[in-house]
Motif scaffolding. Structure first.
Motif, PDB file in Angstrom:
ATOM      1  N   HIS A 201      30.133  54.758  29.135  1.00 59.17           N
ATOM      2  CA  HIS A 201      28.953  54.059  29.270  1.00 59.17           C
ATOM      3  C   HIS A 201      28.668  52.859  28.770  1.00 59.17           C
ATOM      4  O   HIS A 201      28.376  52.985  27.735  1.00 59.17           O
TER       5      HIS A 201
ATOM      6  N   THR B 137      27.586  51.869  33.809  1.00 60.77           N
ATOM      7  CA  THR B 137      27.067  52.244  34.037  1.00 60.77           C
ATOM      8  C   THR B 137      26.013  51.752  34.732  1.00 60.77           C
ATOM      9  O   THR B 137      25.155  52.219  34.476  1.00 60.77           O
TER      10      THR B 137
ATOM     11  N   HIS C   1      23.204  60.551  28.534  1.00 57.24           N
ATOM     12  CA  HIS C   1      22.001  60.642  27.578  1.00 57.24           C
ATOM     13  C   HIS C   1      21.678  62.162  27.289  1.00 57.24           C
ATOM     14  O   HIS C   1      21.970  62.606  26.125  1.00 57.24           O
TER      15      HIS C   1
ATOM     16  N   ASP D  10      26.628  52.444  25.637  1.00 51.69           N
ATOM     17  CA  ASP D  10      25.854  52.622  26.270  1.00 51.69           C
ATOM     18  C   ASP D  10      24.898  51.244  25.672  1.00 51.69           C
ATOM     19  O   ASP D  10      24.115  51.084  25.610  1.00 51.69           O
TER      20      ASP D  10
HETATM   21 ZN   LIG Z   1      22.629  52.701  29.857  1.00 50.02          ZN
END
Ligand SMILES: [Zn+2]
Length: 408
Positions: free
Chosen positions: A59, A103, A248, A320
């Protein structure tokens, strides 16, 4: 360097097996064998170092490598955005990540430019722009901006954060457009987000019927849909529509986890971004008000990870990270090692992520026939997982048999 042996390292092969002292032979970009090694031929001496497969971050947002609000208010030049994107791609390699799944945020030109070797960077699989409903998570325009203006933030070939769809037909044409521009899978936002100005974490976004349109278009191309999702209602909508993966998963409860196990839907938790937002919101180029939305997410996501493990889900690993400070990507492994074990964190970042990316046996493993992607770590990160966080500990990084970093 068509053929060489790495000798003397303690080797953790990504499978979860106990590390062993073996030599690893690399030939024409692939791993030829693990074993006692031979006395002849070119050798890379790795005494005292620990070898792992090249890490995978499932991610990432290479296209969000600049301060975020300035990026989306036209305050940064294309040149600066490109410089930040390519520097971030290089820093992923330096941190030991030889493969990433983007992503949302880059356009196909970034993937092909890195693949051609014109700039340093990991192997990139990308969904291109994120698919969001009109004004949903993934939309960073001002409230006053006409919806049509959003696509003018896209820079063809370089970055495109998201595409907005007002209904199922628009979503169908937008995902076809994402594939045209080089996407190899799709990502939809099916709940509100932390970094979001126009929604709540408890919101659901897109209907089951709408999500199913994207699943159908992905299946037609032999690929899959993953979803940004925090709450159970949104995750259940997505599972019902047939998605393969959830990003998530902050509030996953037992019944949702059971449903995910039943349908073989993977989870990619994302702890590093939460730490970064709590520690220094300003550095990402976001408004301080985001901090309030992050409060409690860390604890809830840790709870969801425990529930997902109990249910036996396939659990990958993703940082992320967003904004300019993405060089300590390995922090995600350190955080996961503290919630699980260092070996579980490593397996999530290698073998399991490769499965999620559809690259099982190709990357994320040190085994004959696999891509020769490997990292030699200073010390033993399986004994001290903090070592994963600091790129200085990734002493040597090899990607497809080429040494792309060497601090010896
Ligand atoms: Zn993200």
């Amino acid at each position: 360097m068509a053929r060489f042996q790495v000798v003397g390292a303690t080797v953790a092969d990504g499978s979860g097996r106990d590390p062993a002292n073996v030599s690893v032979t690399v030939e024409d970009g692939r791993i030829a064998g693990l074993g006692p090694g031979s006395a002849s031929g070119e050798r890379l001496d790795a005494d005292g170092l620990t070898m792992t497969p090249g890490l995978i971050d499932a991610h990432v947002h290479l296209g969000l490598a600049s301060p975020i609000e300035p990026q989306f208010s036209f305050r940064l030049s294309v040149a600066e955005l490109a410089a930040d994107i390519f520097a971030t791609a290089g820093s992923a390699l330096d941190a030991g990540f030889t493969t990433v799944r983007d992503t949302g945020g880059i356009d196909g030109g970034v993937v092909s430019t890195i693949a051609k070797g014109k700039v340093r960077g990991p192997r990139v699989l990308s969904c291109g722009p994120v698919q969001c409903q009109t004004g949903g998570h993934g939309y960073y325009g001002a409230e006053w901006e006409p919806t049509e203006l959003w696509n003018s933030h896209h820079i063809p070939g370089l970055c495109a954060l998201s595409m907005q769809s007002g209904n199922a037909n628009e979503l169908r044409s937008n995902v076809r457009e994402a594939f045209r521009r080089g996407a190899s899978f799709l990502k939809l936002c099916v709940t509100g987000g932390v970094v979001s100005a126009h929604d709540q974490l408890t919101d659901t976004q897109f209907t089951v019927e709408e999500i199913a349109v994207a699943v159908q278009e992905a299946a037609a191309r032999g690929t899959y849909v993953t979803v940004h999702a925090h709450n159970n209602e949104g995750i259940r909508n997505a599972i019902e529509a047939g998605v393969r993966c959830v990003e998530h998963g902050t509030d996953i409860d037992e019944s949702t986890a059971a449903l995910m196990a039943d349908r073989d839907v993977a989870l990619v938790p994302t702890f590093a971004v939460v730490e970064h937002l709590l520690r220094d919101t300003a550095r990402t180029g976001l408004d301080e008000s985001i901090r309030e939305r992050v409060q409690g997410v860390r604890e809830r996501m840790a709870g969801a990870l425990a529930v997902a493990k109990e249910a036996g889900l396939r659990i990958g690993l993703g940082s992320d990270l967003i904004g300019p400070a993405q060089h300590r990507r390995g922090e995600e492994l350190t955080l996961r090692a503290n919630l699980e074990t260092p070996m579980e964190a490593l397996v999530a970042a290698t073998k399991t992520n490769a499965e999620i990316l559809g690259l099982s046996g190709e990357v994320g493993v040190l085994a004959p026939g696999a891509q020769a992607d490997l990292v030699l770590w200073n010390g033993n990160p399986l004994e001290d997982p903090r070592l994963f966080s600091d790129p200085a500990n990734a002493v040597v990084v090899v990607q497809a048999g080429r040494v792309v970093k060497d601090l010896r």
